[in-house]
Design a protein around this motif. Structure first.
Motif, mmCIF file in Angstrom:
data_model
loop_
_atom_site.group_PDB
_atom_site.id
_atom_site.type_symbol
_atom_site.label_atom_id
_atom_site.label_comp_id
_atom_site.label_asym_id
_atom_site.label_seq_id
_atom_site.Cartn_x
_atom_site.Cartn_y
_atom_site.Cartn_z
ATOM 1 N N LYS A 4 0.544 -0.934 0.404
ATOM 2 C CA LYS A 4 0.197 0.467 0.264
ATOM 3 C C LYS A 4 0.680 0.904 0.391
ATOM 4 C CE LYS A 4 -0.495 -0.090 5.191
ATOM 5 N NZ LYS A 4 -1.073 -1.154 5.628
ATOM 6 N N ASN A 5 0.036 2.697 -0.622
ATOM 7 C CA ASN A 5 0.983 3.550 -0.601
ATOM 8 C C ASN A 5 0.751 4.060 0.510
ATOM 9 O OD1 ASN A 5 1.937 6.107 -0.158
ATOM 10 N ND2 ASN A 5 0.911 6.782 -2.834
ATOM 11 N N TYR A 6 2.503 3.926 1.599
ATOM 12 C CA TYR A 6 2.455 4.549 3.102
ATOM 13 C C TYR A 6 1.371 6.335 3.343
ATOM 14 C CZ TYR A 6 5.912 8.168 1.607
ATOM 15 O OH TYR A 6 6.818 9.266 1.037
ATOM 16 N N LYS A 7 1.453 7.362 2.331
ATOM 17 C CA LYS A 7 1.098 7.841 2.646
ATOM 18 C C LYS A 7 -0.382 8.220 2.912
ATOM 19 C CE LYS A 7 4.406 10.707 -0.629
ATOM 20 N NZ LYS A 7 4.564 11.870 -0.790
ATOM 21 N N GLU A 8 -1.064 6.227 2.754
ATOM 22 C CA GLU A 8 -1.976 6.576 3.073
ATOM 23 C C GLU A 8 -2.282 6.339 4.529
ATOM 24 O OE1 GLU A 8 -3.514 3.519 0.859
ATOM 25 O OE2 GLU A 8 -3.113 4.429 -1.479
ATOM 26 N N VAL A 9 -1.117 6.306 4.638
ATOM 27 C CA VAL A 9 -1.315 6.077 6.453
ATOM 28 C C VAL A 9 -0.924 7.002 7.224
ATOM 29 C CG1 VAL A 9 -1.304 3.339 6.066
ATOM 30 C CG2 VAL A 9 0.039 3.870 6.810
ATOM 31 N N TYR A 142 7.483 1.655 3.453
ATOM 32 C CA TYR A 142 7.850 2.808 3.257
ATOM 33 C C TYR A 142 9.958 2.709 3.821
ATOM 34 C CZ TYR A 142 10.997 7.799 3.386
ATOM 35 O OH TYR A 142 10.780 8.747 2.940
ATOM 36 N N ILE A 143 10.990 2.860 2.671
ATOM 37 C CA ILE A 143 12.419 3.167 2.687
ATOM 38 C C ILE A 143 12.891 4.300 2.651
ATOM 39 C CG2 ILE A 143 14.530 2.268 1.350
ATOM 40 C CD1 ILE A 143 12.734 -0.303 0.491
ATOM 41 N N SER A 144 12.984 4.728 4.052
ATOM 42 C CA SER A 144 13.369 6.420 3.580
ATOM 43 C C SER A 144 14.248 6.495 2.836
ATOM 44 C CB SER A 144 13.863 7.270 5.402
ATOM 45 O OG SER A 144 14.907 7.774 5.078
ATOM 46 N N HIS A 145 14.941 8.131 2.483
ATOM 47 C CA HIS A 145 15.624 8.002 2.096
ATOM 48 C C HIS A 145 17.393 8.586 2.497
ATOM 49 C CE1 HIS A 145 14.096 11.816 2.918
ATOM 50 N NE2 HIS A 145 15.524 12.355 2.097
ATOM 51 N N VAL A 156 10.933 10.313 8.538
ATOM 52 C CA VAL A 156 9.521 9.337 9.033
ATOM 53 C C VAL A 156 8.314 10.737 10.172
ATOM 54 C CG1 VAL A 156 10.085 7.439 8.097
ATOM 55 C CG2 VAL A 156 10.444 7.916 10.805
ATOM 56 N N ILE A 157 8.997 11.271 11.515
ATOM 57 C CA ILE A 157 8.573 11.857 11.997
ATOM 58 C C ILE A 157 7.924 13.439 11.845
ATOM 59 C CG2 ILE A 157 7.851 12.807 14.143
ATOM 60 C CD1 ILE A 157 10.469 10.661 15.284
ATOM 61 N N GLU A 158 8.999 13.587 10.690
ATOM 62 C CA GLU A 158 8.538 14.698 9.918
ATOM 63 C C GLU A 158 7.325 14.525 8.942
ATOM 64 O OE1 GLU A 158 10.522 17.740 7.542
ATOM 65 O OE2 GLU A 158 11.808 17.044 8.576
ATOM 66 N N GLN A 159 7.590 13.897 8.247
ATOM 67 C CA GLN A 159 6.131 13.867 7.027
ATOM 68 C C GLN A 159 4.670 12.594 8.005
ATOM 69 O OE1 GLN A 159 6.671 10.726 4.238
ATOM 70 N NE2 GLN A 159 9.079 10.347 4.352
ATOM 71 N N GLY A 165 -0.232 18.428 10.543
ATOM 72 C CA GLY A 165 -0.414 19.375 11.006
ATOM 73 C C GLY A 165 0.078 19.818 12.096
ATOM 74 N N LYS A 166 0.931 18.950 13.063
ATOM 75 C CA LYS A 166 1.641 19.113 13.685
ATOM 76 C C LYS A 166 2.781 19.909 13.538
ATOM 77 C CE LYS A 166 -1.567 16.485 16.319
ATOM 78 N NZ LYS A 166 -1.995 15.452 17.052
#
Length: 177
Positions: A4-9, A142-145, A156-159, A165-166
């Motif tokens: 699944k697309n990680y952005k969805e979660v 998700y594999i970080s760059h 990952v925390i920043e994303q 919105g935090k």
């Protein structure tokens, strides 16, 4: 099976759990003449961890390592749930879930090597650094760059915080005072 697309979660994440060696560090160990093992951690990762805690997220560390210097650093960032010497990480994960009534689908876990595999199979968002081992990359959504110890935790925390919105919220509030 298609990932699944990680952005969805990202919006459902309430909890961050991280391994130490290879995630918060670059997996390298320096040994001094007294036999003490030294590790290097990234200050940008530290800032992100502290920010996540300030914004009300659960943050937990589960590591096979036992270095008390690591514990001191993490406690200094405000992390209270630190499991060191955890070789069967699923046991600590279950305990942590029970204590805080956490659901696996709300958890982002980042690991880099085989001991992380069982945990990554059950959490909502399994992640890894760019330099993780092949088997972990295969199970990661998700594999970080970024490599371990080089900002992958901040990534990952920043994303998550930006999507929710935090990110910069507490900083922006201080600027307006």
């Amino acid at each position: 099976m298609e990932k699944k697309n990680y952005k969805e979660v990202l919006n459902q994440i309430t909890t961050f759990i991280f391994d130490v060696d290879g995630v918060l560090t670059n997996a390298g160990i320096q040994i001094n003449t007294n036999g003490e093992m030294l590790r290097t951690m990234n200050t940008k990762d530290g800032y992100a961890l502290k920010t996540a805690i300030e914004q009300g997220y659960n943050v937990c560390i589960i590591s096979g390592g036992k270095n008390e210097g690591v514990r001191a650093r993490l406690k200094g960032l405000g992390i209270t749930d630190i499991y060191l010497g955890a070789h069967e990480k699923i046991e600590q994960l279950d305990e942590y879930f029970d204590i805080y009534n956490i659901k696996p689908e709300n958890v982002l876990y980042m690991g880099d090597d085989i001991p992380d595999y069982p945990v990554m199979k059950i959490v909502g968002l399994p992640c890894c650094p760019q330099d993780a081992v092949k088997e972990i990359k295969e199970v990661a959504t998700y594999i970080s760059h970024k490599n371990g110890g080089k900002g992958c935790v901040r990534d990952v925390i920043e994303q998550v915080l930006k999507v929710q919105g935090k990110w910069m919220k507490s900083f922006s509030a201080r600027l307006s005072d």
